[in-house]
Design a protein around this motif. Structure first.
Motif, PDB file in Angstrom:
ATOM      1  N   VAL A   1      64.480  32.522  37.325  1.00  0.00           N
ATOM      2  CA  VAL A   1      65.380  33.400  38.070  1.00  0.00           C
ATOM      3  C   VAL A   1      64.586  34.005  39.218  1.00  0.00           C
ATOM      4  N   THR A   2      65.281  34.259  40.280  1.00  0.00           N
ATOM      5  CA  THR A   2      64.633  34.845  41.453  1.00  0.00           C
ATOM      6  C   THR A   2      65.430  36.070  41.885  1.00  0.00           C
ATOM      7  N   ALA A   3      64.703  37.169  42.083  1.00  0.00           N
ATOM      8  CA  ALA A   3      65.354  38.390  42.552  1.00  0.00           C
ATOM      9  C   ALA A   3      64.950  38.631  43.985  1.00  0.00           C
ATOM     10  N   MET A   4      65.913  39.042  44.801  1.00  0.00           N
ATOM     11  CA  MET A   4      65.634  39.287  46.203  1.00  0.00           C
ATOM     12  C   MET A   4      66.085  40.714  46.521  1.00  0.00           C
ATOM     13  N   VAL A   5      65.151  41.497  47.148  1.00  0.00           N
ATOM     14  CA  VAL A   5      65.474  42.885  47.460  1.00  0.00           C
ATOM     15  C   VAL A   5      65.519  43.059  48.967  1.00  0.00           C
ATOM     16  N   MET A   6      66.612  43.665  49.451  1.00  0.00           N
ATOM     17  CA  MET A   6      66.685  43.895  50.910  1.00  0.00           C
ATOM     18  C   MET A   6      67.386  45.204  51.203  1.00  0.00           C
ATOM     19  N   GLU A   7      67.047  45.702  52.377  1.00  0.00           N
ATOM     20  CA  GLU A   7      67.650  46.949  52.800  1.00  0.00           C
ATOM     21  C   GLU A   7      68.499  46.684  54.023  1.00  0.00           C
ATOM     22  N   LYS A   8      69.657  47.348  54.093  1.00  0.00           N
ATOM     23  CA  LYS A   8      70.522  47.115  55.243  1.00  0.00           C
ATOM     24  C   LYS A   8      69.938  47.805  56.461  1.00  0.00           C
ATOM     25  N   GLY A   9      69.562  46.987  57.442  1.00  0.00           N
ATOM     26  CA  GLY A   9      69.037  47.570  58.685  1.00  0.00           C
ATOM     27  C   GLY A   9      70.178  47.809  59.666  1.00  0.00           C
ATOM     28  N   ASP A  10      69.807  48.036  60.916  1.00  0.00           N
ATOM     29  CA  ASP A  10      70.844  48.288  61.923  1.00  0.00           C
ATOM     30  C   ASP A  10      71.686  47.050  62.182  1.00  0.00           C
ATOM     31  N   SER A  11      70.996  45.905  62.339  1.00  0.00           N
ATOM     32  CA  SER A  11      71.754  44.694  62.664  1.00  0.00           C
ATOM     33  C   SER A  11      71.717  43.701  61.515  1.00  0.00           C
ATOM     34  N   ALA A  12      70.599  43.641  60.793  1.00  0.00           N
ATOM     35  CA  ALA A  12      70.499  42.636  59.729  1.00  0.00           C
ATOM     36  C   ALA A  12      69.805  43.247  58.511  1.00  0.00           C
TER      37      ALA A  12
ATOM     38  N   ASP B   1      58.859  46.541  42.314  1.00  0.00           N
ATOM     39  CA  ASP B   1      58.681  46.034  40.943  1.00  0.00           C
ATOM     40  C   ASP B   1      60.056  45.785  40.304  1.00  0.00           C
ATOM     41  N   ILE B   2      60.276  44.557  39.901  1.00  0.00           N
ATOM     42  CA  ILE B   2      61.569  44.176  39.317  1.00  0.00           C
ATOM     43  C   ILE B   2      61.393  43.949  37.810  1.00  0.00           C
ATOM     44  N   HIS B   3      62.307  44.442  37.015  1.00  0.00           N
ATOM     45  CA  HIS B   3      62.317  44.152  35.569  1.00  0.00           C
ATOM     46  C   HIS B   3      63.427  43.151  35.268  1.00  0.00           C
ATOM     47  N   PHE B   4      63.056  42.104  34.526  1.00  0.00           N
ATOM     48  CA  PHE B   4      64.051  41.092  34.166  1.00  0.00           C
ATOM     49  C   PHE B   4      64.437  41.230  32.695  1.00  0.00           C
ATOM     50  N   TYR B   5      65.725  41.062  32.425  1.00  0.00           N
ATOM     51  CA  TYR B   5      66.208  41.203  31.029  1.00  0.00           C
ATOM     52  C   TYR B   5      67.214  40.110  30.694  1.00  0.00           C
ATOM     53  N   ILE B   6      67.301  39.801  29.395  1.00  0.00           N
ATOM     54  CA  ILE B   6      68.378  38.960  28.869  1.00  0.00           C
ATOM     55  C   ILE B   6      69.209  39.834  27.950  1.00  0.00           C
ATOM     56  N   LYS B   7      70.515  39.754  28.104  1.00  0.00           N
ATOM     57  CA  LYS B   7      71.373  40.585  27.249  1.00  0.00           C
ATOM     58  C   LYS B   7      71.429  39.977  25.843  1.00  0.00           C
ATOM     59  N   ARG B   8      71.155  40.822  24.865  1.00  0.00           N
ATOM     60  CA  ARG B   8      71.227  40.397  23.467  1.00  0.00           C
ATOM     61  C   ARG B   8      72.382  41.142  22.802  1.00  0.00           C
TER      62      ARG B   8
ATOM     63  N   TYR C   1      56.112  42.205  41.322  1.00  0.00           N
ATOM     64  CA  TYR C   1      56.309  42.765  42.664  1.00  0.00           C
ATOM     65  C   TYR C   1      56.858  41.703  43.601  1.00  0.00           C
ATOM     66  N   THR C   2      57.808  42.122  44.429  1.00  0.00           N
ATOM     67  CA  THR C   2      58.358  41.180  45.389  1.00  0.00           C
ATOM     68  C   THR C   2      57.307  40.873  46.452  1.00  0.00           C
ATOM     69  N   GLY C   3      57.335  39.634  46.933  1.00  0.00           N
ATOM     70  CA  GLY C   3      56.382  39.228  47.959  1.00  0.00           C
ATOM     71  C   GLY C   3      56.864  39.662  49.337  1.00  0.00           C
ATOM     72  N   SER C   4      56.196  39.117  50.353  1.00  0.00           N
ATOM     73  CA  SER C   4      56.535  39.528  51.728  1.00  0.00           C
ATOM     74  C   SER C   4      57.954  39.086  52.094  1.00  0.00           C
ATOM     75  N   SER C   5      58.445  38.026  51.405  1.00  0.00           N
ATOM     76  CA  SER C   5      59.801  37.569  51.680  1.00  0.00           C
ATOM     77  C   SER C   5      60.842  38.396  50.918  1.00  0.00           C
ATOM     78  N   GLY C   6      60.360  39.435  50.163  1.00  0.00           N
ATOM     79  CA  GLY C   6      61.291  40.265  49.377  1.00  0.00           C
ATOM     80  C   GLY C   6      61.745  39.584  48.107  1.00  0.00           C
ATOM     81  N   LYS C   7      61.062  38.500  47.695  1.00  0.00           N
ATOM     82  CA  LYS C   7      61.507  37.738  46.530  1.00  0.00           C
ATOM     83  C   LYS C   7      60.450  37.758  45.429  1.00  0.00           C
ATOM     84  N   VAL C   8      60.889  37.708  44.206  1.00  0.00           N
ATOM     85  CA  VAL C   8      59.986  37.505  43.075  1.00  0.00           C
ATOM     86  C   VAL C   8      60.729  36.696  42.019  1.00  0.00           C
ATOM     87  N   SER C   9      59.982  35.806  41.323  1.00  0.00           N
ATOM     88  CA  SER C   9      60.618  34.926  40.336  1.00  0.00           C
ATOM     89  C   SER C   9      60.007  35.145  38.968  1.00  0.00           C
ATOM     90  N   ALA C  10      60.778  34.788  37.952  1.00  0.00           N
ATOM     91  CA  ALA C  10      60.256  34.824  36.583  1.00  0.00           C
ATOM     92  C   ALA C  10      60.787  33.619  35.829  1.00  0.00           C
TER      93      ALA C  10
END
Lengths: 290, 450
Positions: A144-155, A163-170, A183-192
């Motif tokens: 799975v890959t999580a991507m974090v972004m913030e809404k800027g003025d134009s994009a 730091d992203i926590h990953f969970y599976i629902k039980r 931790y997300t990398g420079s592209s704002g992505k992190v995988s597990a």
């Protein structure tokens, strides 16, 4: 004379047991070189939750599972950073030494976090971000890959170092997977990597969550995806349909029903017989009077 | 010739009146001591009721019971009361069926102890429930596979049999009371009239009565064994150190006979002194009860040796922490007090005739009863504090159990309730069976019926 000696002995012991925590002079002069930033606070909070909270309590007020010092009281807060650093690093009595477990900057991060606890207004406001979770891969190589972004003025602007926590629902809660820190990398992505052998529902469907938690930089954020990645659950109700000691009440074993009810009937038959006899005695009295 | 027969009959009638007077006289009198006693018990009972109301309002959190120790002093008290109640079967059934004469004057004492104890055993179970308003669910949804359901059935059955066994031998006495005790309030004479069933004492009535009593005497023995065996199975049928034992049934029954016999001795002493019943509760009675107490205690000691020696020798992982807790750990003080003061020393002392006199025996019996109460506590609580599954993140306090003030008050109140039932009962009914004493003195039914 003996009594006085004894009293002195007692006083010495009492004083010794209450002895202060002596800090070497050079240790107390140590300078905290980790700035109070949202990131260091996040690190400090996460370490505190993992290592300190169990004894010192969720609010650091000393009300944990063990008798421990309050970390928000003036008795600690008025001490210099260097003194607190020394205490965390070396430990005393019940307090374990953390110098071999935590890195120096991690201890400073914890101290920064403790400072913020009594002065929460000084924390910069948390940012609102968008979290998007996606899943790819096959067989044992699903991730799975999580991507974090913030809404800027134009994009949207990608956010590194989150730091992203990953969970599976039980059935009754969430099961964590992935590394301790993601931790997300420079592209704002992190995988597990998705763990193998996870059991899903009857079709093998599992729900996966990514969360930003315990962060000073960002508000709590969650995203989830549903994937058919788990093994289908096999529900075996056969044992419940048979008569057994653990089955429901209408499926009690026949031998038990026979024995238990047989005993009950047998005993109560005689009790009823005796009660009938009481009425017979009463009837005989009436006959006698007549 | 006929003159002498008349003379003998007259003498016997006189003797009967004497017996009735002697046995009935103390019932009417209630001195200041008795009133203080009743007031004391009532205060305890009311305090317990108040605490129970608090418990209903605030939930079981007013007790010290938590996740780990989910059974506490309430269940210990339940086991104790059930144990005490077993004496009813020991004296009224086992001794009587063996045609042991001296048991006659003890039957009613033991039977009222049994009834009062078993009533409060039932009440204390409801007290232990977190949601007592769901009591009916046990009957509606209870599974016959569960030992708890067996316990409910068997305790209620035992209560009914004990009540009948208390009531049936009372019928001829009630007829005598109706006749001789006329200086009572109207409700009381009405009570005698209704309960005596218009008893006339015909041969046929006696025949039915004796047959019914015989049926009950035989019936109560297996039921008494069942009530305490099933109570022990509540523990033994779970897989826990200290409870996982195959001898729990006989272990409990032996202990019950011991504490029951001791309870009867205490009651005997009180009636002997307060009611001047020296001629019905003689030194001989105390001597024999002392021997009986030694016998039951020796059996119990034997089971204790089994119960502790075998696990102690093996020291399996889980059992060993339990055994260590009892022998040298947290509970060692109470354990050794109970075992030595409450069992071994009484056995040794009662072997000597000097100590089988009323007063020393009463003191020993009180210690045995108190020891028995704490013995039940030691059976229930330490085991719970050693959970099989490793537990995490529990507050330190969950690993210890000390009964709260509310629990102690309710427990003391329930014991006060037992004593209250007995105290009120002996004010209304004779505690020594008059007609049976008369029969033993050779006074036949014709004179009794006159």
């Amino acid at each position: 004379m003996k009594l006085i000696l004894f009293l002195i002995f007692i006083i010495v012991i009492v004083l010794k047991s209450q002895a202060q925590w002596t800090i070497p002079a050079d240790a107390s002069q140590k300078i905290n070189n980790v700035e109070i930033t949202p990131k260091s606070l996040t690190v400090g909070k996460s370490i505190f939750n993992k290592m300190c909270q169990s004894c010192h309590g969720k609010k650091a007020d000393g009300m944990g599972l063990m008798k421990s010092a309050s970390l928000i009281a003036d008795s600690l807060q008025l001490q210099k950073d260097g003194v607190i650093f020394y205490k965390i690093a070396t430990g005393k009595d019940q307090m374990p030494p953390f110098q071999s477990i935590l890195k120096e900057e991690e201890i400073w991060a914890v101290i920064n976090y403790l400072r913020i606890l009594v002065n929460p207004d000084s924390v910069p406001p948390a940012k609102n971000v968008k979290l998007i979770l996606s899943g790819t891969g096959k067989g044992n190589q699903r991730k799975v890959t999580a991507m974090v972004m913030e809404k800027g003025d134009s994009a949207y602007i990608m956010q590194p170092d989150v730091d992203i926590h990953f969970y599976i629902k039980r059935e009754f809660g969430l099961m964590r997977f992935g590394n301790d820190y993601n931790y997300t990398g420079s592209s704002g992505k992190v995988s597990a990597m998705f763990p193998t052998g996870i059991i899903g529902d009857k079709e093998g469907v599992v729900t996966i969550y990514a969360k930003i938690e315990d962060s000073f930089m960002f508000t709590e954020t969650t995203d989830s995806i549903v994937q058919k990645w788990g093994k289908p659950i096999v529900v075996n109700n056969e044992a419940f349909d048979e008569r057994s000691l653990w089955a429901s009440r209408d499926k009690a074993p026949v031998w038990l029903l026979l024995v238990a009810n047989g005993i009950i009937l047998f005993v109560w038959l005689f009790i009823i017989l005796v009660i009938v006899n009481i009425f017979r005695i009463k009837k005989l009295s009436k006959l006698f009077i007549k | 010739m006929s003159v002498s027969i008349n003379k003998v009959e007259e003498n016997k009638t006189e003797r009967l009146k004497e017996i009735v007077n002697h046995l009935v006289q103390p019932m009417g009198k209630s001195g200041i001591g008795f009133k203080i006693w009743i007031a004391f018990l009532s205060i305890l009972a009311i305090a317990a009721l108040a605490m129970y109301i608090k418990q209903i309002q605030e939930g079981l959190s007013v007790t010290a019971m938590r996740d780990i120790a989910s059974w506490g002093i309430y269940i210990s008290n339940f086991v104790f009361l059930v144990a005490v109640s077993l004496v009813g079967s020991l004296i009224t059934a086992i001794l009587k069926l063996n045609k042991i004469k001296w048991a006659t004057s003890l039957t009613r004492i033991s039977e009222i102890i049994a009834v009062a104890a078993v009533i409060f055993a039932l009440i204390i179970i409801v007290v232990d429930m977190g949601r007592p308003e769901r009591l009916l669910n046990i009957f509606m949804y209870g599974r016959l596979q569960s030992p708890i359901v067996w316990d409910i059935i068997v305790v209620n059955t035992y209560l009914v049999i004990s009540l009948l066994l208390l009531y049936l031998p009372l019928i001829p006495d009630l007829a005598l009371l109706r006749k001789y005790k006329t200086d009572v309030p109207k409700w009381q004479s009405e009570l005698y009239r209704i309960l005596s069933l218009g008893w006339q004492g015909t041969d046929e009535q006696y025949k039915i009565l004796k047959k019914s009593i015989n049926i009950l005497m035989v019936l109560i023995i297996p039921v008494a064994f069942a009530i305490h065996t099933v109570t022990s199975w509540l523990f033994a049928s779970t897989l826990r150190p200290g409870w996982d034992s195959t001898i729990f049934g006989p272990y409990f029954i032996a202990g019950a006979f011991m504490v029951g016999a001791a309870a009867v001795v205490v009651a005997m002493y009180i009636f002997r002194v307060k009611y001047n019943y020296q001629c019905y509760l003689t030194d001989y009675h105390f001597n024999m009860m002392g021997k009986l107490l030694v016998l039951t205690s020796l059996i119990y000691l034997y089971f204790n040796v089994n119960e502790f020696m075998v696990p102690f020798y093996k020291m399996k992982t889980a059992e060993s922490s339990h055994i260590k807790g009892l022998f040298s750990g947290e509970f060692s003080m109470m354990f050794w007090m109970v075992q030595i003061l409450g069992m071994i020393i009484p056995i040794i002392l009662l072997l000597f005739k000097k100590f089988r006199k009323p007063k020393p025996m009463m003191i020993i019996a009180v210690i045995v009863v108190i020891g028995a109460f704490f013995k039940r506590y030691l059976i229930v609580t330490p085991t719970l504090l050693h959970p099989f599954l490793p537990v995490q993140n529990y507050p330190e306090s969950y690993h210890h159990y000390v009964p709260s003030f509310e629990e102690w008050t309710i427990t003391l109140g329930s014991i006060a309730g037992v004593l209250l039932i007995i105290s009120v009962f002996v004010k209304i009914f004779p505690i020594i069976p008059i007609w049976e004493v008369a029969h033993e003195e050779g006074i036949d039914n014709d004179i009794l019926n006159k």
